[in-house]
Motif scaffolding. Structure first.
Motif, PDB file in Angstrom:
ATOM      1  N   TYR A 205     120.780  60.227 -10.910  1.00 19.54           N
ATOM      2  CA  TYR A 205     120.132  59.979  -9.818  1.00 19.54           C
ATOM      3  C   TYR A 205     119.459  58.302  -9.845  1.00 19.54           C
ATOM      4  O   TYR A 205     119.119  57.442  -9.473  1.00 19.54           O
ATOM      5  CB  TYR A 205     118.800  60.301  -9.501  1.00 19.54           C
ATOM      6  CG  TYR A 205     117.387  60.655 -10.175  1.00 19.54           C
ATOM      7  CD1 TYR A 205     116.745  59.387 -10.385  1.00 19.54           C
ATOM      8  CD2 TYR A 205     117.506  61.762 -10.416  1.00 19.54           C
ATOM      9  CE1 TYR A 205     115.934  59.532 -11.373  1.00 19.54           C
ATOM     10  CE2 TYR A 205     115.630  62.667 -10.408  1.00 19.54           C
ATOM     11  CZ  TYR A 205     114.866  61.350 -11.604  1.00 19.54           C
ATOM     12  OH  TYR A 205     113.662  61.458 -12.387  1.00 19.54           O
ATOM     13  N   GLN A 275     125.313  62.927  -1.689  1.00 18.90           N
ATOM     14  CA  GLN A 275     124.861  61.677  -1.942  1.00 18.90           C
ATOM     15  C   GLN A 275     126.724  60.983  -2.750  1.00 18.90           C
ATOM     16  O   GLN A 275     126.111  60.427  -3.039  1.00 18.90           O
ATOM     17  CB  GLN A 275     124.357  62.001  -3.320  1.00 18.90           C
ATOM     18  CG  GLN A 275     122.239  62.635  -3.089  1.00 18.90           C
ATOM     19  CD  GLN A 275     121.509  62.267  -3.894  1.00 18.90           C
ATOM     20  OE1 GLN A 275     121.573  61.995  -4.765  1.00 18.90           O
ATOM     21  NE2 GLN A 275     120.285  63.528  -3.957  1.00 18.90           N
ATOM     22  N   ASN A 294     116.582  61.929  -3.414  1.00 17.51           N
ATOM     23  CA  ASN A 294     116.292  63.012  -4.453  1.00 17.51           C
ATOM     24  C   ASN A 294     115.147  64.058  -4.474  1.00 17.51           C
ATOM     25  O   ASN A 294     114.205  64.842  -4.956  1.00 17.51           O
ATOM     26  CB  ASN A 294     116.328  62.603  -5.852  1.00 17.51           C
ATOM     27  CG  ASN A 294     118.039  62.517  -6.530  1.00 17.51           C
ATOM     28  OD1 ASN A 294     118.951  63.550  -7.067  1.00 17.51           O
ATOM     29  ND2 ASN A 294     118.410  61.694  -5.912  1.00 17.51           N
TER      30      ASN A 294
END
Length: 314
Positions: A205, A275, A294
């Protein structure tokens, strides 16, 4: 005066019209921005490994739910220590932040607070974090103190390695150890696997996040996995998120979890896959949106773990 500040406006990439900028007294706004209160995703990402670990510990202990008092303590501690970490990071990176478009409006380079004021604020937040830590058992207290090592070294890593996100993972995933130790007063295989999975997830992330700054980072010499992976970022995310998923699954196995926990992990795979599928590494706004998503992933895993604890208890 220590608390005399000047409010020159919000940070460029902050949440617009946040209560920090609309309701907080002007004198306190720069400190709130320094702690990133207007960007709660940061403390959510720090909090999730704590809550996941507490939920896995509840499953392993045969409890119906995570210890509510521990969840509250972790929440307060995550907000305090994330704020302290951001303040420390901004003190270390003030020269770099002043050269990057997205960060030059942060409180220190923008002149909203002085370095002395920031240091005082850092100490205050750290003391609150210490007060929270002292509510746990002695093993967890010492474990929490050790966590300061990766926190202290992380801001310097972007200067010397292409993998600063790895060191962020070391720091931000530490809660995966804390939730378990708060329940059992020791560690085991499950929390260690959860910690390793958290590191892979964090690298993923934060790589997405770092793509916002890759051009400025190249100009000022800041290293990142976004620059390292470049056009291969999607492949890297597949590997990182797959590793995180496998490690989370193994952590659940060693915690003696049931089907609900694994359903949550699989549901999380769908979110992580989304994602990767939609990611455009050259769209900074989208990168920020996917990074923030996230927080939703954290809820998915936590929901599965809590449901499994409750089902096992019933």
């Amino acid at each position: 005066m220590i608390f005399t500040t000047k409010d020159t406006g919000p940070v460029a990439d902050a949440v617009k019209r946040h209560w920090v900028d609309t309701r907080l007294p002007p004198a306190f706004r720069p400190y709130a921005r320094l702690a990133r209160w207007e960007r709660p995703i940061g403390w959510w990402l720090l909090l999730w490994p704590c809550w996941w670990s507490a939920a896995l510990a509840a499953i392993a202990a045969g409890n119906g739910w995570p210890n509510p008092w521990h969840l509250v303590l972790f929440f307060v501690g995550a907000v305090a220590m994330r704020g302290a970490g951001c303040t420390y990071n901004d003190l270390v990176d003030v020269d770099i932040d002043a050269k990057v478009e997205r960060t030059r409006s942060r409180p220190i380079p923008a002149g909203q607070v002085s370095k002395t004021q920031a240091k005082v604020f850092l100490i205050a937040q750290a003391l609150l974090g210490l007060l929270v830590l002292l509510q746990f058992n002695s093993f967890s207290i010492w474990l929490g103190i050790v966590s300061l090592v990766p926190v202290a070294i992380y801001p310097f890593m972007k200067r010397i390695t292409n993998w600063p996100q790895l060191f962020l993972g070391f720091a931000f995933s530490w809660g995966a150890l804390m939730g378990w130790s708060a329940t059992f007063g020791s560690l085991g295989v499950a929390p260690v696997l959860l910690y390793l999975g958290g590191i892979c997830w964090t690298i993923g992330y934060d790589t997405i996040y770092a793509h916002q700054d890759k051009e400025d980072d190249a100009l000022v010499g800041v290293k990142s996995t976004a620059r390292l992976f470049g056009g291969h970022t999607k492949l890297a995310l597949v590997l990182l998120y797959s590793a995180a998923t496998v490690l989370f699954g193994l952590a659940a196995v060693f915690a003696d979890a049931g089907p609900a926990a694994f359903f949550g992990i699989l549901a999380g795979v769908v979110h992580l896959g989304w994602q990767i599928l939609v990611l455009d590494i050259d769209d900074g706004d989208q990168c920020l949106k996917l990074f923030r998503s996230n927080g939703t992933y954290g809820w998915i895993l936590f929901g599965g773990f809590v449901a499994d604890a409750l089902i096992g208890w019933l």
